[in-house]
Design a protein around this motif. Structure first.
Motif, PDB file in Angstrom:
ATOM      1  N   THR A   1      -6.715   1.558   0.939  1.00  0.00           N
ATOM      2  CA  THR A   1      -6.922   2.409   2.112  1.00  0.00           C
ATOM      3  C   THR A   1      -7.964   1.794   3.047  1.00  0.00           C
ATOM      4  O   THR A   1      -7.814   1.858   4.281  1.00  0.00           O
ATOM      5  N   ALA A   2      -8.986   1.182   2.490  1.00  0.00           N
ATOM      6  CA  ALA A   2      -9.987   0.493   3.308  1.00  0.00           C
ATOM      7  C   ALA A   2      -9.328  -0.628   4.108  1.00  0.00           C
ATOM      8  O   ALA A   2      -9.652  -0.843   5.290  1.00  0.00           O
TER       9      ALA A   2
ATOM     10  N   TRP B   1      -7.435   1.044   6.976  1.00  0.00           N
ATOM     11  CA  TRP B   1      -8.391   1.497   7.987  1.00  0.00           C
ATOM     12  C   TRP B   1      -8.906   0.311   8.802  1.00  0.00           C
ATOM     13  O   TRP B   1      -8.932   0.360  10.037  1.00  0.00           O
TER      14      TRP B   1
ATOM     15  N   ALA C   1      -8.703   3.281  -2.993  1.00  0.00           N
ATOM     16  CA  ALA C   1      -9.790   3.167  -2.004  1.00  0.00           C
ATOM     17  C   ALA C   1      -9.774   1.796  -1.334  1.00  0.00           C
ATOM     18  O   ALA C   1      -9.927   1.690  -0.105  1.00  0.00           O
ATOM     19  N   LEU C   2      -9.585   0.752  -2.103  1.00  0.00           N
ATOM     20  CA  LEU C   2      -9.562  -0.598  -1.529  1.00  0.00           C
ATOM     21  C   LEU C   2      -8.346  -0.799  -0.620  1.00  0.00           C
ATOM     22  O   LEU C   2      -8.470  -1.386   0.464  1.00  0.00           O
TER      23      LEU C   2
ATOM     24  N   PHE D   1      -8.148   5.277  -8.533  1.00  0.00           N
ATOM     25  CA  PHE D   1      -8.791   5.698  -7.292  1.00  0.00           C
ATOM     26  C   PHE D   1      -9.552   4.554  -6.633  1.00  0.00           C
ATOM     27  O   PHE D   1      -9.623   4.481  -5.403  1.00  0.00           O
ATOM     28  N   ALA D   2     -10.101   3.652  -7.422  1.00  0.00           N
ATOM     29  CA  ALA D   2     -10.736   2.462  -6.841  1.00  0.00           C
ATOM     30  C   ALA D   2      -9.679   1.585  -6.172  1.00  0.00           C
ATOM     31  O   ALA D   2      -9.907   1.054  -5.072  1.00  0.00           O
TER      32      ALA D   2
ATOM     33  N   THR E   1       0.828  -1.205   0.000  1.00  0.00           N
ATOM     34  CA  THR E   1       0.000   0.000   0.000  1.00  0.00           C
ATOM     35  C   THR E   1       0.863   1.256   0.000  1.00  0.00           C
ATOM     36  O   THR E   1       0.574   2.215  -0.729  1.00  0.00           O
TER      37      THR E   1
ATOM     38  N   TYR F   1       0.872   4.187  -2.812  1.00  0.00           N
ATOM     39  CA  TYR F   1       0.744   5.627  -2.560  1.00  0.00           C
ATOM     40  C   TYR F   1       1.900   6.388  -3.196  1.00  0.00           C
ATOM     41  O   TYR F   1       1.705   7.454  -3.785  1.00  0.00           O
TER      42      TYR F   1
END
Length: 170
Positions: free
Chosen positions: A113-114, A117, A110-111, A106-107, A71, A75
């Motif tokens: 980053t999810a 989180w 998002a995944l 961006f998808a 990840t 980034y």
């Protein structure tokens, strides 16, 4: 044949001569050219660790760290890619030549980053986290294929416009 992205007309080739010159002159092209295969190697190692964990229930910590590293590399390549896009096309993201690749990126982000989180919030059990990582990795593969196809298009454009293919990078 012209396409449309965000209301802008896309020229028939991937790069105008001016964009190609900017692409070839910036260090960010080399940086992207190095980071992309590094990210792919990190992905392959992490994928193996995630599958190993799901298969054997062993190696959770290694798999988790590999996803976090993947990840962070993602980034990094996204930030440097936005800088590259600004230099080559004059805007940080969603340049017509790479509009759909950026949208799908961006998808992917998002995944990933999810996953981070959910990991740090303790919102999912380990197996669910690994499945979320695999979903993020599937999206990454689709996005990587988009960029590989774009690279191929750039090489084909160069071949038909009398620029030696060895000088072409995406």
């Amino acid at each position: 044949m012209y396409g449309h992205a965000a209301g802008k007309s896309v020229p028939p080739g991937l790069y105008t001569p001016e964009e190609r010159a900017r692409r070839d002159a910036t260090i960010w092209t080399t940086i992207q050219g190095v980071l992309a295969p590094v990210q792919f190697v990190v992905f392959l190692i992490s994928l193996a660790l995630v599958i190993r964990y799901l298969w054997t229930d062993a190696g959770y910590v290694a798999a988790t760290w590999s996803i976090v590293i993947k990840t962070l590399v993602l980034y990094t390549i996204m930030v440097t890619g936005a800088i590259w896009e600004k230099i080559v096309f004059g805007q940080y993201l969603f340049a017509p030549a790479f509009f759909w690749e950026d949208v799908f990126s961006f998808a992917v982000i998002a995944l990933h980053t999810a996953y981070l989180w959910a990991l740090f919030a303790g919102a999912m059990d380990p197996v669910s986290l690994m499945w979320l990582a695999l979903a993020a990795y599937a999206a990454y593969v689709i996005n990587a294929v988009q960029f590989v196809l774009k690279l191929r298009a750039a090489r084909l454009q160069a071949a038909t416009s009398s620029v030696p293919p060895s000088e072409v990078t995406a």
